[in-house]
Design an enzyme around this catalytic site. Structure first.
Site, mmCIF file in Angstrom:
data_model
loop_
_atom_site.group_PDB
_atom_site.id
_atom_site.type_symbol
_atom_site.label_atom_id
_atom_site.label_comp_id
_atom_site.label_asym_id
_atom_site.label_seq_id
_atom_site.Cartn_x
_atom_site.Cartn_y
_atom_site.Cartn_z
ATOM 1 N N CYS A 106 -50.932 -99.542 27.297
ATOM 2 C CA CYS A 106 -50.720 -100.597 26.306
ATOM 3 C C CYS A 106 -49.352 -100.341 25.682
ATOM 4 O O CYS A 106 -49.116 -99.284 25.099
ATOM 5 C CB CYS A 106 -51.833 -100.507 25.260
ATOM 6 S SG CYS A 106 -51.631 -101.652 23.893
ATOM 7 N N CYS A 117 -50.067 -111.638 10.881
ATOM 8 C CA CYS A 117 -51.516 -111.861 10.916
ATOM 9 C C CYS A 117 -52.141 -110.987 9.829
ATOM 10 O O CYS A 117 -51.796 -109.816 9.677
ATOM 11 C CB CYS A 117 -52.082 -111.512 12.291
ATOM 12 S SG CYS A 117 -51.411 -112.544 13.606
ATOM 13 N N CYS A 120 -53.809 -107.487 10.678
ATOM 14 C CA CYS A 120 -53.132 -106.574 11.606
ATOM 15 C C CYS A 120 -52.200 -105.623 10.866
ATOM 16 O O CYS A 120 -51.389 -106.046 10.035
ATOM 17 C CB CYS A 120 -52.337 -107.386 12.631
ATOM 18 S SG CYS A 120 -51.400 -106.350 13.775
#
Ligand code: SAH
Length: 354
Positions: A106, A117, A120
């Site tokens: 990732c 967001c 997040c």
């Protein structure tokens, strides 16, 4: 200031052009490209099938960057979190996730993120800067270096780390081209996934320029009212426009759009949400990733209950939707979804070096 060109910013055609500008034959570019990506060469001296004169000439105008891990943290489940120092006081994180022997990395695409967001952690840091193409591919290469030491390879790349990849397409597109080049990192394009919060025009551009890449869309809410609140990008590209862009995305054959859905306790985790989600995505070839919200300091949201997760999951499975509920891998080392922060404090880090 370094005025030399970092060759890891160049795709193979761009490298050909660069060397042509120096009066070099075309096949030289292929030789150099393979040295960099297949042999992991970090200096021109290593390129033994190239004449000494040419190597010296290249070293005058170009260099090959790489990233060293500042710290690596290993989780109980085999997940490894890397902190890479970018050399300018900033850092990004990448995560190696061994899933049944298939290594997935990732990677991050930006330092911080502009999308804000609400749930997040990266979003709370705002955007510091875009990563270069070299910094994106170097995350993979640094992790690959470790993985290869134990005789393994990297199978999948997911652009789900820090940043919004479609907000940095000028660097992300060449990076993907290097990943999937048969002379480059040699990853199959079906094993590269770009995850977006829903930048509609950029989704179109990605599909046009790299038609076979996998698309993941962070939907996270089933009404514009809620999505506007938790994902400000929705005010510009509401759910209807986002889903239309998904329908138009050139996915070959039997492939599906992955819809990510962060389940937040009491916010978007009811059965009514599950019903609306099903209705929204049912005419798009789809699979669903349910991600239980990972709590982090300073964010008022809560994780959903196990009962809510089970009910949501079962509702979709019973209606023949392919659903994976993320097990928050790397949770014990803050390497789980949305937990990356890439803060590099002077001289120390909160990670353990191994
Ligand atoms: N910007 C891209 C990729 C980075 S985020 C995108 O939005 O898709 C990767 C995934 O982690 C997204 O689906 C995001 O919704 C999710 N995520 C972010 N914060 C999270 C948190 N605290 N808990 C669980 N998932 C989170």
């Amino acid at each position: 200031m370094n005025h030399k060109v970092d060759l890891k910013n160049l795709t193979l055609p761009a490298l050909e052009q660069f060397l042509r500008g120096q009066g070099k034959e075309r096949f030289r570019a292929l030789q150099v490209f393979k040295w960099i990506y297949q042999q992991d060469a970090r200096t021109f001296e290593e390129m033994t099938n190239i004449s000494k004169e040419l190597r010296a000439e290249l070293a005058e105008t170009a260099y090959i960057s790489n990233l060293e891990a500042e710290a690596v943290e290993v989780g109980g489940d085999g997940t490894r979190k890397y902190l890479f120092n970018l050399g300018d006081g900033h850092a990004v994180e990448s995560v190696l996730i061994p899933i049944e022997g298939r290594n997935t990395v990732c990677i991050s695409s930006q330092v911080g993120c502009a999308m804000a967001c609400e749930f997040c952690l990266t979003g709370t840091f705002k955007l510091t800067r875009n990563l270069t193409t070299a910094e994106i591919v170097n995350q993979i290469m640094a992790v690959r270096h470790d993985v290869r030491e134990s005789g393994e390879e990297i199978r999948n790349i997911v652009m789900m780390g820090m940043g919004e990849p479609l907000h940095n397409l000028d660097n992300v597109i060449p990076a993907i081209q290097i990943m999937i080049d048969g002379n480059g990192l040699q990853l199959s394009n079906r094993r590269v996934t770009v995850s977006t919060c829903g930048l509609v025009p950029e989704m179109e551009r990605l599909g046009r320029e790299i038609p076979n890449v996998n698309l993941a869309v962070s939907l996270n809410a089933t009404t514009d009212e809620l999505r506007n609140r938790i994902m400000p990008i929705n005010r510009r590209y509401p759910i209807k426009a986002l889903l239309q862009a998904c329908r138009e995305f050139p996915l070959p054959g039997r492939r599906k759009v992955t819809f990510e859905y962060v389940m937040i306790g009491g916010i978007n985790d009811s059965l009514d949400d599950a019903k609306r989600l099903l209705r929204l995505i049912s005419d798009i070839p789809n699979k669903v990733n349910l991600i239980p919200f990972n709590e982090h300091k300073g964010c008022g949201f809560k994780a959903p209950t196990q009962a809510a997760i089970d009910a949501f999951h079962t509702f979709l499975i019973d209606r023949h939707v392919t659903v994976i509920t993320r097990d928050s891998r790397g949770g014990d080392i803050s390497a789980a979804c949305g937990q990356l922060k890439g803060k590099l404090e002077k001289g120390k880090s909160d990670l353990v070096t191994v």
